[in-house]
Design an enzyme around this catalytic site. Sequence first.
Site, short mmCIF file in Angstrom:
data_model
loop_
_atom_site.label_atom_id
_atom_site.label_comp_id
_atom_site.label_asym_id
_atom_site.label_seq_id
_atom_site.Cartn_x
_atom_site.Cartn_y
_atom_site.Cartn_z
N HIS A 275 54.13 102.58 -57.23
CA HIS A 275 54.44 101.80 -56.04
C HIS A 275 53.48 100.64 -55.78
CE1 HIS A 275 56.61 100.97 -52.49
NE2 HIS A 275 56.96 102.21 -52.19
N TYR B 261 59.58 105.89 -39.31
CA TYR B 261 59.22 104.74 -40.15
C TYR B 261 60.47 104.27 -40.91
CZ TYR B 261 56.59 102.15 -43.80
OH TYR B 261 56.08 101.19 -44.65
N THR C 241 56.21 94.44 -47.14
CA THR C 241 57.02 95.20 -46.20
C THR C 241 56.42 95.18 -44.80
OG1 THR C 241 55.84 97.26 -46.70
CG2 THR C 241 57.83 96.80 -47.99
#
Length: 772
Positions: free
Chosen positions: A473, A589, A602
């Site tokens: 990630h 979230y 993001t």
Amino acid sequence: MAEAHQAVAFQFTVTPEGVDFRLSREALKHIYLSGINSWKKRLIRIKNGILRGVYPGSPTSWLVVVMATVGSSYCNLDISLGLVGCIQRCLPRGCEPYQTPQTRELLSMAIFSTGVWATGIFFFRQTLKLLLSYHGWMFEMHGKTSHLTRIWAICIRLLSSRRPMLYSFQTSLPKLPVPRVSATIQRYLESVRPLLDDEEYYRMEMLAEEFKEKTAPRLQKYLVLKSWWATNYVSDWWEEYIYLRGRSPLMVNSNYYVMDLVLIRNTDVQAARLGNIIHAMIMYRRKLDREEIKPVMALGMVPMCSYQMERMFNTTRIPGKETDTLQHLSDSRHVAVYHKGRFFKLWLYEGSRLLQPRDLQMQFQRILDDPSPPQPGEEKLAALTAGGRVEWAQARQAFFSSGKNKAALEAIERAAFFVALDEESYWYDPEDEASLSLYGKALLHGNCYNRWFDKSFTLISFKNGQLGLNAEHAWADAPIIGHLWEFVLGTDSFHLGYTETGHCLGKPNPALAPPMRLQWDIPKQCQAVIENSYQVAKALADDVELYCFQFLPFGKGLIKRCRTSPDAFVQIALQLAHFRDRGKFCLTYEASMTRMFREGRTETVRSCTSESTAFVQAMMEGSHVKADLRDLFQKASKKHQNMYRLAMTGAGIDRHLFCLYLVSKYLGVSSPFLAEVLSEPWRLSTSQIPQSQIRMFDPDQHPNHLGAGGGFGPVADDGYGVSYMIAGENMIFFHVSSKFSSSETNAQRFGNHIRQALLDIADLFQVPKADS
């Protein structure tokens, strides 16, 4: 050993007459072709750098300006207003090429024209950046476009009408703005109001007010200074502190997975599917290197930042004791492959020629047919990447810093990506609901030692030809790997194809050297560390409950008829489902992107709002008429859409507070407010999976060419992770994760609540037959 002979470029022997060289013509040919290929890449990058650097201008436009200047002089018009004469007088005298007046005049006009052209490009770029800073279009009602937005859209199209390259818009993208502290705190307090009682809320309000008045002004000044200096005031800190400094295992906690097409099967031949897919991946990499991929555009005209795509290939996360690093190479000509406990190095090129799918199929079949056993300690070696980062960093330094272990590890870390050949078969069987969850579990963690979790992504191949990805990630977010995956699956299905028996098209070249086994010398001490990492990873994997399902009653089509956004519809349904599951609301979230800004990644949308909780409570009471419930739902939906737009346009809450917290740590300033905000657990973490970023085929003509999206592990030990993909007009895929160790959560139970919540909300918008 045929491969050993073919790997030698030359041999020599020492004789009384001197040294006798015996050169291999074939090997020297490949060296020559590789050098030519490298120079071609360099020239392409130089050319692309020039074209990208002058966008929206072009060499043709420069020539037009030069011709206009020269032509005007022949018509006795001085469009330079005397500047050409000034330039001519400033040119150095005495040099041979400048002797004739005509040459000096032409050179002066060329210099003037270049200056005008460069000034025009700068002006156009700054104008484009100013236009891209306008986000009013996002907040306008669908079908009610203002005159200002229409004029803005015309200007955007005019300035970006020339076909852009992948990175053409990068320098024209605006910087992510730093929100005002007062606005962030106001939105934060609004987001936690439905989660706190009056006493708790009053306490938090006092902490926030104290922070705003005393601590925040000083921290904000440093953050604004960084926003002036850095390209993006969030992204570098986000990458370092959220990802690279994490010391817990990447597996489940950070890495995520992506599924294959689940409603069709192109072939059951494992090696053949790999041949096509890997050929398509390297084609994509070639397009990426040449910047031939179109930038992703919102509304077809607003460019998204493409910087994350730079590290898609040839990238590995290197473990460190305190912080990891990302190692990215400009090129890599091989992939690393794992099969039955053995590691292989498979070349993707023969000289400068990319191997064709049939050649790659042959090479993978050679690996599948190789009967050699794993070397001592080799089988579970990749468990080091699945366990704790500190243990892996220490083992890497102690056992992989020299000799054959270093060479073998470098072959893996310098590979374009990692390929795992599994002996098990997984696929989605619509008649067996559990099949999709088992498939997801295999992609998320496998057996904990058959994935290299440090690579930018691992391509996972099952025995039946089904595929999937496990992605690290830190280097990028899911839409980036999704872009690659859409291209690859579309190329595999509609451009490369298979024979009737499921093999790749064409004929293989049997003279290719087979893939090379990597050699290891792993001592007992290292094997003990590997086993410890494996046990840590296995305990983590065994604790993950994953429930994946296909929701068929409706999809995007019905939701749009409810006059709301599909994302808001699902998010409000998740709130209803969570309240039914846990009997309370929680901090939620939802990831949104900030890629309309340069190097944006993001932002968080806090989906649990006062409006959504009011709707949920009314639904739970069961005494309200449908009209009132619809009204409450529409208010919640509008609120969610507004929050999503604020997050996308740089006015989110969490990234700003995160950066203020980091500045406070750097300055040694204590903030009870920030400490409490950053410690709040996200018990419901959600994400929508993008689709159709690349239009490679018509979804109406090929409705079954759908992937099921992907998923991730739960963020909190007593929480849920939910990803979803609104896959079409009549279908939604969900991936729900939780932990068995928590007595409060159950992924399948929550999934069933999601199903029912979607149906109950849809029922509110059904018109009674008597009224129709």
